[in-house]
Design an enzyme around this catalytic site. Structure first.
Site, PDB file in Angstrom:
ATOM      1  N   ASN A  43      24.919  28.611   3.314  1.00 18.58           N
ATOM      2  CA  ASN A  43      23.863  29.629   2.877  1.00 18.58           C
ATOM      3  C   ASN A  43      24.048  29.695   1.501  1.00 18.58           C
ATOM      4  O   ASN A  43      25.259  29.726   0.899  1.00 18.58           O
ATOM      5  CB  ASN A  43      23.952  30.816   3.856  1.00 18.58           C
ATOM      6  CG  ASN A  43      25.353  31.497   3.791  1.00 18.58           C
ATOM      7  OD1 ASN A  43      26.342  31.020   3.610  1.00 18.58           O
ATOM      8  ND2 ASN A  43      25.325  32.860   4.043  1.00 18.58           N
ATOM      9  N   GLU A  45      22.306  32.513  -1.118  1.00 18.44           N
ATOM     10  CA  GLU A  45      21.657  33.737  -1.133  1.00 18.44           C
ATOM     11  C   GLU A  45      21.292  33.912  -2.598  1.00 18.44           C
ATOM     12  O   GLU A  45      21.781  33.235  -3.566  1.00 18.44           O
ATOM     13  CB  GLU A  45      22.651  35.125  -0.827  1.00 18.44           C
ATOM     14  CG  GLU A  45      23.172  35.185   0.405  1.00 18.44           C
ATOM     15  CD  GLU A  45      23.864  36.148   0.890  1.00 18.44           C
ATOM     16  OE1 GLU A  45      24.109  36.388   2.265  1.00 18.44           O
ATOM     17  OE2 GLU A  45      24.414  37.170   0.158  1.00 18.44           O
ATOM     18  N   CYS A  54      19.220  29.428   4.320  1.00 18.02           N
ATOM     19  CA  CYS A  54      20.232  29.309   5.280  1.00 18.02           C
ATOM     20  C   CYS A  54      21.212  27.970   5.243  1.00 18.02           C
ATOM     21  O   CYS A  54      20.716  27.033   4.767  1.00 18.02           O
ATOM     22  CB  CYS A  54      19.609  29.361   6.773  1.00 18.02           C
ATOM     23  SG  CYS A  54      18.847  30.999   7.196  1.00 18.02           S
ATOM     24  N   GLU A  56      22.011  25.927   7.695  1.00 18.00           N
ATOM     25  CA  GLU A  56      21.325  24.864   8.496  1.00 18.00           C
ATOM     26  C   GLU A  56      20.177  24.317   7.562  1.00 18.00           C
ATOM     27  O   GLU A  56      20.190  22.834   7.745  1.00 18.00           O
ATOM     28  CB  GLU A  56      20.770  25.397   9.818  1.00 18.00           C
ATOM     29  CG  GLU A  56      21.727  25.843  10.748  1.00 18.00           C
ATOM     30  CD  GLU A  56      21.941  27.555  10.466  1.00 18.00           C
ATOM     31  OE1 GLU A  56      21.944  27.857   9.265  1.00 18.00           O
ATOM     32  OE2 GLU A  56      22.017  28.313  11.479  1.00 18.00           O
ATOM     33  N   CYS A  93      19.223  31.101  13.230  1.00 20.39           N
ATOM     34  CA  CYS A  93      18.103  32.046  13.087  1.00 20.39           C
ATOM     35  C   CYS A  93      16.782  31.411  13.755  1.00 20.39           C
ATOM     36  O   CYS A  93      16.795  29.915  13.886  1.00 20.39           O
ATOM     37  CB  CYS A  93      17.801  32.423  11.957  1.00 20.39           C
ATOM     38  SG  CYS A  93      17.200  31.649  10.688  1.00 20.39           S
ATOM     39  N   CYS A  96      15.697  28.517  11.228  1.00 17.52           N
ATOM     40  CA  CYS A  96      16.536  27.404  11.250  1.00 17.52           C
ATOM     41  C   CYS A  96      16.146  26.552  12.620  1.00 17.52           C
ATOM     42  O   CYS A  96      16.361  25.315  12.617  1.00 17.52           O
ATOM     43  CB  CYS A  96      17.749  27.601  11.164  1.00 17.52           C
ATOM     44  SG  CYS A  96      18.086  27.963   9.516  1.00 17.52           S
TER      45      CYS A  96
END
Ligand SMILES: [Zn+2]
Length: 141
Positions: A43, A45, A54, A56, A93, A96
């Protein structure tokens, strides 16, 4: 195909490179191809929170360059707080799940998804078909 531990270890190594200064929730992902190649992502940010990426999707972007989404067979995702101990497995999530489904649609196979906590010990193994039933797709020509 590599064993589960090798794929999980690749995800753990990716997690160590996560950029998560805001949530302190580090996630790594390793995507495996039909010939055993592994692409990794973590990830990433951003101070503008909504621009975060993310693990993934980061790993799937790397996989697309390395061997093509149509060759993805499975992936492992590991995650948890920066300084936490053994915890619950982190699950992809919704966004993803849709991104993983894109690879499944291209490959024509259901992709195995190994979800782990930050230690790699707590695991749930499932498939993208189980995680995202009735997925969105565009009509075929
Ligand atoms: Zn996600």
């Amino acid at each position: 195909m590599t064993d589960d531990d090798a794929l999980i270890n690749a995800a753990l190594a990716a997690r160590a490179q996560a950029h998560a200064p805001y949530s302190h929730f580090l996630v790594g992902c390793a995507v495996e191809s039909t010939d055993g190649a592994i692409a990794r992502g973590a990830n990433m940010e951003n101070a503008c929170y909504r621009l975060g990426v993310c693990a993934e999707q980061s790993a799937l972007a790397a996989a697309q360059i390395a061997f093509g989404l149509e060759n993805v067979v499975r992936l492992a995702v590991v995650g948890g707080p920066r300084h936490g101990g053994v915890g619950d497995p982190v699950m992809p999530c919704g966004g993803c799940r849709q991104a993983i489904m894109e690879a499944a649609t291209l490959s024509g196979r259901d992709i195995a998804v190994i979800c782990c906590d930050q230690s790699g010990q707590q695991q749930v193994t499932t498939t993208i078909g189980a995680l995202l039933p009735s997925a969105f797709d565009l009509p075929k020509d």
